[in-house]
Design an enzyme around this catalytic site. Structure first.
Site, PDB file in Angstrom:
ATOM      1  N   GLU A  88     -18.082  54.312  13.584  1.00  0.00           N
ATOM      2  CA  GLU A  88     -17.052  55.050  12.846  1.00  0.00           C
ATOM      3  C   GLU A  88     -16.591  54.257  11.633  1.00  0.00           C
ATOM      4  OE1 GLU A  88     -12.480  56.798  13.238  1.00  0.00           O
ATOM      5  OE2 GLU A  88     -13.570  56.219  15.057  1.00  0.00           O
ATOM      6  N   GLN A 138     -19.884  58.356  12.385  1.00  0.00           N
ATOM      7  CA  GLN A 138     -18.782  59.255  12.702  1.00  0.00           C
ATOM      8  C   GLN A 138     -17.587  58.897  11.825  1.00  0.00           C
ATOM      9  OE1 GLN A 138     -16.925  58.512  16.521  1.00  0.00           O
ATOM     10  NE2 GLN A 138     -17.641  56.402  16.552  1.00  0.00           N
ATOM     11  N   HIS A 161     -10.389  48.654  15.967  1.00  0.00           N
ATOM     12  CA  HIS A 161      -9.928  50.037  15.903  1.00  0.00           C
ATOM     13  C   HIS A 161      -8.729  50.226  14.987  1.00  0.00           C
ATOM     14  CE1 HIS A 161      -7.449  53.495  17.185  1.00  0.00           C
ATOM     15  NE2 HIS A 161      -8.615  54.105  17.240  1.00  0.00           N
ATOM     16  N   ASP A 212     -15.562  50.906  15.741  1.00  0.00           N
ATOM     17  CA  ASP A 212     -14.898  51.231  14.484  1.00  0.00           C
ATOM     18  C   ASP A 212     -15.150  50.063  13.537  1.00  0.00           C
ATOM     19  OD1 ASP A 212     -12.941  53.519  15.593  1.00  0.00           O
ATOM     20  OD2 ASP A 212     -12.932  51.833  16.985  1.00  0.00           O
ATOM     21  N   GLU A 271     -20.120  52.293  21.024  1.00  0.00           N
ATOM     22  CA  GLU A 271     -19.283  52.901  19.977  1.00  0.00           C
ATOM     23  C   GLU A 271     -18.337  51.857  19.400  1.00  0.00           C
ATOM     24  OE1 GLU A 271     -15.737  55.137  18.380  1.00  0.00           O
ATOM     25  OE2 GLU A 271     -15.831  53.660  19.988  1.00  0.00           O
ATOM     26  N   HIS A 319     -17.050  53.938  24.718  1.00  0.00           N
ATOM     27  CA  HIS A 319     -15.976  53.968  23.731  1.00  0.00           C
ATOM     28  C   HIS A 319     -15.375  52.573  23.534  1.00  0.00           C
ATOM     29  CE1 HIS A 319     -11.616  54.983  22.710  1.00  0.00           C
ATOM     30  NE2 HIS A 319     -12.299  55.501  21.715  1.00  0.00           N
ATOM     31  N   ARG A 320     -15.616  51.994  22.353  1.00  0.00           N
ATOM     32  CA  ARG A 320     -15.204  50.618  22.062  1.00  0.00           C
ATOM     33  C   ARG A 320     -15.803  49.636  23.071  1.00  0.00           C
ATOM     34  NH1 ARG A 320      -8.747  51.995  21.047  1.00  0.00           N
ATOM     35  NH2 ARG A 320      -9.132  54.070  20.177  1.00  0.00           N
TER      36      ARG A 320
END
Length: 328
Positions: free
Chosen positions: A171, A207, A93, A80, A78, A51-52
């Site tokens: 994302e 996502q 993010h 954003d 992952e 995550h990130r």
């Protein structure tokens, strides 16, 4: 359902265990196995999604976090994605830069400005690592000071440099602030050989909290898996979990619930509806084990080192050693 659960916890230990086991079997059984679904889609089974990046041990969405996650052996990096004023796709993010950079010092008065109001050159002047040292002094490293906001291409470079490249879990962040970003994202990934490459099947996952953005991505790259992100507010707005499952299925997407929604009576019906279930953001070992037992196909985590160890896939090299090897 709530009465049954309450009764289980009030019952003698053996009876409670039997009731809870029955509930798990009822809600998770008769769903396609993780291995079968992985074989059909190319998506990693019981996926470890950094995550990130490995954001517990390095500043989120920066090179050290992604290098660490890659070398630990995470299945997916992952991120954003947003777009700068001069059209470059970067990883960040928040809609603004004030939490994770020194934007207030470098550009006073522009702290509340969206990422899209800054050029890449302006972003390069920002420090995206010192905040981590200040907030987490026990994990601080002087070398984190000055690390920049990375472009998506730079993260792709990090993945491509591995002997066994991790996947990219991307994302579209606040896509309404970046109209047309879906077209540019797919174009970039095609150019870099991550879409349209049989060897990369299942290695890119899109996502979004936006069904509209997911629909655009489906039209542009129908073979790339997609995940509809949901939280408690989404469930309240839509009225029920069943509605979310129907919407995800209609969009041809999997579903990515926050951990507070990852009950077996949610994951079971979602998987029986044919949806992949990836749960975010799970950082404690007992949570990782429990939510996997509840039927999650994969977990987003800030601690890929811990999840990989639980999965029996730890490589043995400590995060500190990996960071030092990369000059951090």
């Amino acid at each position: 359902m709530k009465k049954i659960i309450a009764a289980a916890f009030l019952a003698p230990p053996l009876a409670a265990a039997a009731v809870l086991a029955a509930l798990l079997l009822h809600h998770v059984a008769l769903t396609p196995s993780c291995e079968k679904r992985a074989g059909e889609s190319g998506i990693a089974c019981r996926a470890v999604i950094a995550h990130r990046g490995a954001s517990h041990d390095a500043p989120e969405e920066t090179a050290p976090a992604y290098l660490l996650a890659r070398d630990l052996g995470a299945d997916y990096l992952e991120m954003d994605v947003q777009r700068t004023a001069d059209g470059v796709i970067v990883a960040l993010h928040d809609d603004t830069l004030e939490r994770t950079t020194n934007v207030g010092e470098v550009f006073p008065g522009r702290e509340k400005g969206p990422v899209s109001s800054f050029t890449l050159g302006e972003l390069r002047r920002l420090d995206a690592g010192a905040w981590f040292n200040a907030r987490y002094p026990e994990r601080a490293r002087q070398s984190f000071t000055g690390v920049p906001v990375p472009t998506l291409e730079e993260i792709i470079d990090i993945a491509d440099q591995a002997a066994a490249p991790p996947g990219l879990y991307i994302e579209t962040k606040s896509p309404e602030l970046h109209p047309g970003i879906e077209v540019e994202l797919v174009r970039l990934l095609r150019r870099r050989g991550w879409i349209g490459n049989p060897a990369k099947r299942g290695r890119v996952i899109f996502q979004s909290f936006s069904l509209e953005s997911l629909g655009k991505l489906a039209g542009l790259a129908p073979d790339v898996p997609r995940v509809y992100l949901v939280d408690e507010e989404t469930e309240r707005d839509r009225g029920s979990w069943e509605t979310l499952v129907r919407e995800a299925r209609a969009a041809g997407s999997g579903i990515g619930p926050v951990g507070y929604l990852a009950y077996p009576w949610h994951t079971g019906p979602a998987r029986r509806a044919g949806l992949m279930v990836h749960v975010y953001t799970i950082n404690l070992p007992w949570q990782m084990r429990l939510i996997t037992l509840f039927g999650a196909d994969g977990l987003f985590t800030d601690r890929p080192d811990i999840l990989l160890e639980i999965r029996g896939r730890g490589k043995g090299e400590a995060p500190d050693a990996i960071l030092a090897r990369h000059g951090f």
